[in-house]
Enzyme design. Sequence first.
Site, PDB file in Angstrom:
ATOM      1  N   LYS A   1      37.826  71.043  30.802  1.00  0.00           N
ATOM      2  CA  LYS A   1      36.227  71.102  30.851  1.00  0.00           C
ATOM      3  C   LYS A   1      35.848  72.134  29.616  1.00  0.00           C
ATOM      4  O   LYS A   1      36.448  72.955  29.614  1.00  0.00           O
ATOM      5  CB  LYS A   1      35.524  71.549  32.275  1.00  0.00           C
ATOM      6  CG  LYS A   1      35.647  70.813  33.236  1.00  0.00           C
ATOM      7  CD  LYS A   1      35.075  71.401  34.613  1.00  0.00           C
ATOM      8  CE  LYS A   1      33.535  71.448  34.350  1.00  0.00           C
ATOM      9  NZ  LYS A   1      33.048  71.871  35.825  1.00  0.00           N
TER      10      LYS A   1
ATOM     11  N   LYS B   1      41.050  73.338  33.355  1.00  0.00           N
ATOM     12  CA  LYS B   1      40.468  72.257  34.181  1.00  0.00           C
ATOM     13  C   LYS B   1      40.134  70.883  33.191  1.00  0.00           C
ATOM     14  O   LYS B   1      39.503  70.001  33.686  1.00  0.00           O
ATOM     15  CB  LYS B   1      39.220  72.620  34.850  1.00  0.00           C
ATOM     16  CG  LYS B   1      39.466  73.890  35.739  1.00  0.00           C
ATOM     17  CD  LYS B   1      38.241  74.020  36.776  1.00  0.00           C
ATOM     18  CE  LYS B   1      36.964  74.718  35.989  1.00  0.00           C
ATOM     19  NZ  LYS B   1      35.909  75.166  36.650  1.00  0.00           N
TER      20      LYS B   1
END
Length: 127
Positions: free
Chosen positions: A46, A44
């Site tokens: 992240k 993602k």
Amino acid sequence: MKKIITYGTFDLLHWGHVRLLERARSLGDYLIVATSTDEFNALKHKQAYHSFEHRKYILEAIRYVDKVIPEVTWDQKIEDVKKYNIDTFVMGDDWKGQFDFLKDYCEVVYLPRTDGISTSKIKHDLM
């Protein structure tokens, strides 16, 4: 027994997270929290401050949480709802409408965010 499930990274855990978990748990008898693994976060784009194992440990210590499972993919939600016999899927209302496809399998509830606090705000304030 009414089972609830929610998903999130739950990094830099704060009172808004705890309030979400408390409200989610109040909707049923058993709360399962799926937290993103480090590998899924990387997909993602992240990066969490705390590792998956540490986030899992913190979540397990919260009295509203009955079980913590790993979130490894966006697509596991239907499988989890079926596997754990989930009655209600809960997410913050910043995701409103994004998980309506689960309405074929369980109730979907979007809870209002807690004003004045977020992980993004904490990160911004620390810069």
